[in-house]
Design an enzyme around this catalytic site. Structure first.
Site, PDB file in Angstrom:
ATOM      1  N   ASP A   1      -3.060   9.324 -10.119  1.00 38.47           N
ATOM      2  CA  ASP A   1      -3.129   8.196 -11.057  1.00 38.47           C
ATOM      3  C   ASP A   1      -1.771   7.950 -11.714  1.00 38.47           C
ATOM      4  O   ASP A   1      -1.400   6.797 -11.981  1.00 38.47           O
ATOM      5  CB  ASP A   1      -4.176   8.475 -12.135  1.00 38.47           C
TER       6      ASP A   1
ATOM      7  N   ASN B   1      -2.953  12.875  -3.462  1.00 39.63           N
ATOM      8  CA  ASN B   1      -4.175  13.300  -4.159  1.00 39.63           C
ATOM      9  C   ASN B   1      -4.627  14.687  -3.718  1.00 39.63           C
ATOM     10  O   ASN B   1      -5.026  15.510  -4.549  1.00 39.63           O
ATOM     11  CB  ASN B   1      -5.299  12.289  -3.908  1.00 39.63           C
TER      12      ASN B   1
ATOM     13  N   HIS C   1      -6.191  14.163  -8.180  1.00 45.92           N
ATOM     14  CA  HIS C   1      -6.355  12.728  -8.439  1.00 45.92           C
ATOM     15  C   HIS C   1      -5.711  12.286  -9.753  1.00 45.92           C
ATOM     16  O   HIS C   1      -5.245  11.151  -9.870  1.00 45.92           O
ATOM     17  CB  HIS C   1      -7.841  12.367  -8.435  1.00 45.92           C
TER      18      HIS C   1
ATOM     19  N   GLU D   1      -5.006   2.350  -3.781  1.00 48.38           N
ATOM     20  CA  GLU D   1      -3.541   2.323  -3.833  1.00 48.38           C
ATOM     21  C   GLU D   1      -2.981   1.005  -3.333  1.00 48.38           C
ATOM     22  O   GLU D   1      -1.796   0.905  -3.002  1.00 48.38           O
ATOM     23  CB  GLU D   1      -2.959   3.491  -3.023  1.00 48.38           C
TER      24      GLU D   1
ATOM     25  N   ASP E   1       0.863  -1.178   0.000  1.00 48.69           N
ATOM     26  CA  ASP E   1       0.000   0.000   0.000  1.00 48.69           C
ATOM     27  C   ASP E   1       0.901   1.231   0.000  1.00 48.69           C
ATOM     28  O   ASP E   1       1.936   1.256   0.679  1.00 48.69           O
ATOM     29  CB  ASP E   1      -0.878  -0.038   1.255  1.00 48.69           C
ATOM     30  N   ILE E   2       0.542   2.263  -0.768  1.00 50.34           N
ATOM     31  CA  ILE E   2       1.323   3.498  -0.790  1.00 50.34           C
ATOM     32  C   ILE E   2       1.054   4.283   0.482  1.00 50.34           C
ATOM     33  O   ILE E   2      -0.101   4.539   0.842  1.00 50.34           O
ATOM     34  CB  ILE E   2       0.967   4.357  -2.019  1.00 50.34           C
TER      35      ILE E   2
END
Length: 369
Positions: free
Chosen positions: A252, A243, A248, A278, A235-236
């Site tokens: 991406d 974001n 956003h 994420e 997971d980031i």
């Protein structure tokens, strides 16, 4: 020889059925890119369809016959290339001579070649598609009319014959093009939906459905072997801040870059998926726990030291990831709990400070780890 209404209806049925058959024969190929094999198939089917339409010609009230051979020729020009067009034109001419060598057969050559030039010119020069189709057919019909005037040798033009041909040719051509466009659009939608049913549209990685299929396949394989299977879920860290700060769309881009890093850093046999947001997962086939931990930590370091460009490359940022791992028949005994245990390990990695790799063994026995 069929009556006018029966003949026209039958010709339309033949046209539509032939288009469906063609799409079935070339459905594995892209209709936007013609290969040599699809071009040959298109050309042969175009010529064969023209021959069928010549066979089922349409009777008029003037004891004359007409057919729609020009429609498949136009379709091949619109949707094929020079090779498929040449094959269709050659077949139409040859088949007409097989039906009999006469002045009409030689005039057929002139008609086909003139229509070829007209169709190609209109297709390239007229931007509006439907205007282009109508102009193509109108000019081709004018050539047909002129040739009939010449063939009548001053006996007078058969107005009923010519007007009948104009009506069925334009109407049949418009219906055929509409059907072909409809089939192409349907095929495009089907291929897109089929692709995105198993692929994440943003990153190009496997989606949750693909992960489930791969996981079930791995489970079946384990029943026949003693191989280890590991899973890492990553997971980031603080992705919401990315974001919120850059938007956003820029977020991406970060996800895409991370997906590219995952593809480059993992073995071809590993199953890489985006499980949502994420969160990503990597299913490591035939990989013991020690090797899985080393792979996860190496990946963490690569991400930590990578630059992520945002705002059209004017800004570069760093992100980190947290990873949870577990291995079947080592840290996890029940195969169906593999994902859940890796997820618990990911939560522990985040809770302990992020930018870390945490094994499920550290969750169940934190003191000894």
């Amino acid at each position: 020889m069929l009556s006018f209404y029966d003949g026209f209806f039958l010709n339309l049925c033949v046209l539509i059925a032939a288009l469906f058959v063609y799409k079935e024969l070339v459905k594995k190929s892209s209709f936007e890119i013609q290969t040599v094999s699809t071009a040959i198939i298109s050309g042969l089917l175009g010529g064969l369809l023209a021959a069928v339409l010549m066979r089922f010609n349409i009777a008029t009230s003037t004891n004359s016959i007409i057919d729609l051979r020009i429609i498949p020729f136009m379709l091949v020009i619109l949707y094929g290339n020079w090779l498929s067009t040449s094959i269709t034109a050659t077949l139409i001419i040859l088949i007409r001579f097989m039906m009999g060598v006469s002045t009409y057969a030689f005039y057929n050559i002139i008609f086909i070649l003139a229509s070829w030039v007209i169709f190609c010119f209109c297709f390239k020069k007229i931007k509006n598609r439907w205007v282009s189709i109508i102009v193509m057919l109108t000019l081709s019909n004018i050539v047909y009319t002129v040739l009939n005037i010449i063939l009548s040798e001053g006996k007078g033009l058969n107005i009923l014959l010519i007007s009948t041909y104009w009506i069925i040719c334009i109407l049949g051509g418009l219906i055929a093009v509409y059907m072909m466009d409809y089939l192409n659009e349907t095929e495009l939608i089907f291929k897109r939906n089929n692709k995105y049913a198993f692929t994440d549209p943003l990153t190009g990685l496997n989606n949750v459905r693909s992960f489930d299929l791969a996981f079930n396949k791995a489970k079946s394989k384990l029943e026949k072997s003693n191989e280890s299977i590991s899973i890492m879920i990553l997971d980031i860290d603080h992705f919401k801040q990315v974001n919120d700060t850059y938007g956003h769309l820029e977020g991406d881009l970060v996800l895409k870059k991370l997906a590219a890093i995952l593809k480059m850093s993992q073995d071809p046999k590993d199953i890489i998926s985006r499980n949502g947001g994420e969160e990503f997962s990597v299913l490591l086939n035939d990989c013991d726990h020690k090797e899985a931990y080393e792979k996860a930590d190496a990946l963490r370091k690569v991400v930590e030291n990578s630059f992520f460009a945002v705002k059209n490359g004017t800004i570069t940022i760093h992100v980190t990831i947290s990873i949870g791992i577990t291995t079947y028949n080592d840290t996890t005994i029940e195969i169906d709990q593999l994902y859940n245990h890796a997820d618990q390990a990911l939560y522990a990695a985040k809770k302990s400070g992020r930018n870390k790799v945490c094994s499920y063994s550290q969750v169940i026995d934190p003191v000894s780890n």
